[in-house]
Design an enzyme around this catalytic site. Structure first.
Site, PDB file in Angstrom:
ATOM      1  N   ASP A   5     -40.191 -57.272 -42.119  1.00  0.00           N
ATOM      2  CA  ASP A   5     -39.221 -56.171 -42.148  1.00  0.00           C
ATOM      3  C   ASP A   5     -38.162 -56.387 -41.078  1.00  0.00           C
ATOM      4  OD1 ASP A   5     -40.316 -54.446 -44.207  1.00  0.00           O
ATOM      5  OD2 ASP A   5     -41.993 -54.114 -42.860  1.00  0.00           O
ATOM      6  N   ASP A  59     -41.806 -62.566 -38.682  1.00  0.00           N
ATOM      7  CA  ASP A  59     -41.854 -61.156 -39.044  1.00  0.00           C
ATOM      8  C   ASP A  59     -41.194 -60.988 -40.411  1.00  0.00           C
ATOM      9  OD1 ASP A  59     -42.322 -58.355 -38.507  1.00  0.00           O
ATOM     10  OD2 ASP A  59     -40.158 -58.174 -38.238  1.00  0.00           O
TER      11      ASP A  59
END
Length: 356
Positions: free
Chosen positions: A27, A25
């Site tokens: 953010d 991932d």
């Protein structure tokens, strides 16, 4: 890929050696807005040195892969566009499975969405008046009423509706902003039509990313239980949860089975470390020098460190080791699975100290 169990897994070797590609991932894991996450650059570098390849998987649909790769590279994580998988690309792939090439699609979003649809062979509509056969909605910071209304007009006329993701919020350096899911909700409210979602927590984006990276033993890495971890579990992929973003250590203890991670770490340095799994010992769960249990007529958590047992006061924040956090998670999950789930009022805020 096999279905992961709803408990912590053990890895005697570093995760970067046990798995061949990390579905990372962005953010809250690698950066927050324009700012880097602490230890993200060194964590990725160390994992790569052990042979782990990277595929950065994001629900962000607004930006093009090269733009994301350039940002990561500027933050000390050298990345190519081929190592980035966006939810726009996942949405385009979903449409490509059922629509012929050259179909007219209305993009409601940023340049990353338009590029993904074009690369997938679709023609782009400018408005509902062009009579598109599908609408794809992704986040862009400048979307407004006119854009959402064009989507509603097209959907009401029979266009298929796909959303890049349904994240209600978007983490920024200032806090949580309105996410794509909140904008999608406006269109759904106006039309009564719920879209097919391409992004996390749906499993397809993980499967596409693993296939693109030729990963045979993928591991997902994320900070949100309800998207990163839930999506990995749905895809049958083990997941490492890190504490640098949305879901905190207490959230992990309270996680539903479909949102439970396979491994726990404070940050991306955890990719280059082995991961002991808690084991049951009577009513205790032990991990390293720590042990934890849920006990009492009014269930509460206790932790034992080197022979000293402490009852955790849910009203007082507590600092624990990484192994103690693992033991606490195992104890809380076992209690929940046995029919005695803890509530947020019974679990204190936890600060987890990484091993030196």
């Amino acid at each position: 890929m096999t279905t992961t169990t709803a408990t912590l897994l053990a890895s005697a070797e570093p995760l970067a050696s046990a798995y061949d590609v990390a579905l990372m991932d962005l953010d809250g894991v690698c950066y927050r807005g324009p700012e880097p996450v602490d230890h993200a650059d060194t964590g990725v570098t160390a994992a790569r040195d052990l042979g782990l390849r990277m595929m950065f998987v994001t629900n962000n649909a607004a930006r093009e892969p090269q733009t994301i790769a350039d940002q990561l590279s500027s933050l000390g994580i050298p990345t190519t566009a081929e190592e980035v998988m966006t939810s726009s690309q996942a949405a385009a792939a979903i449409l490509a499975e059922s629509l012929p090439g050259g179909s007219l699609v209305l993009p409601i979003g940023g340049p990353g969405l338009r590029m993904a649809l074009t690369e997938a062979g679709f023609r782009l509509a400018e408005s509902a008046q062009d009579e598109p056969v599908a609408v794809v909605q992704g986040f862009a910071p400048d979307l407004g009423w006119r854009d959402l209304s064009e989507a509603a007009y097209a959907i009401a006329a029979g266009a298929r509706y796909v959303a890049t993701n349904l994240d209600a919020t978007l983490p920024t350096e200032r806090g949580m902003a309105v996410g794509n899911g909140s904008l999608v909700a406006a269109v759904t409210n106006a039309t009564g039509v719920a879209p097919v979602s391409a992004g996390k927590p749906e499993p397809e984006i993980f499967r596409q990313a693993a296939a693109r990276a030729h990963g045979r033993r993928p591991i997902a890495v994320g900070d949100r239980l309800d998207t990163d971890i839930a999506g990995a579990r749905a895809a049958g992929i083990p997941a490492l949860h890190v504490l640098t973003g949305v879901s905190d250590a207490r959230d992990v203890l309270l996680a539903a089975p479909h949102e439970r991670p396979s491994f726990l770490a404070t940050d991306l340095r955890g990719l280059s470390a082995p991961h002991p799994a808690p084991v049951p010992d009577g009513e205790w769960w032990t991990c390293g020098a720590a042990a934890a249990r849920v006990t009492g007529p009014e269930p509460h958590l206790e932790v034992n460190l080197r022979g000293r047992t402490v009852e955790l006061d849910p009203a007082e924040p507590v600092t624990v080791s990484l192994d103690a956090w693992r033991a606490l998670a195992a104890a809380a999950w076992a209690a929940a699975d046995a029919g005695t789930p803890l509530t947020v009022r019974q679990v204190p805020v936890l600060e987890v100290v990484a091993p030196r």
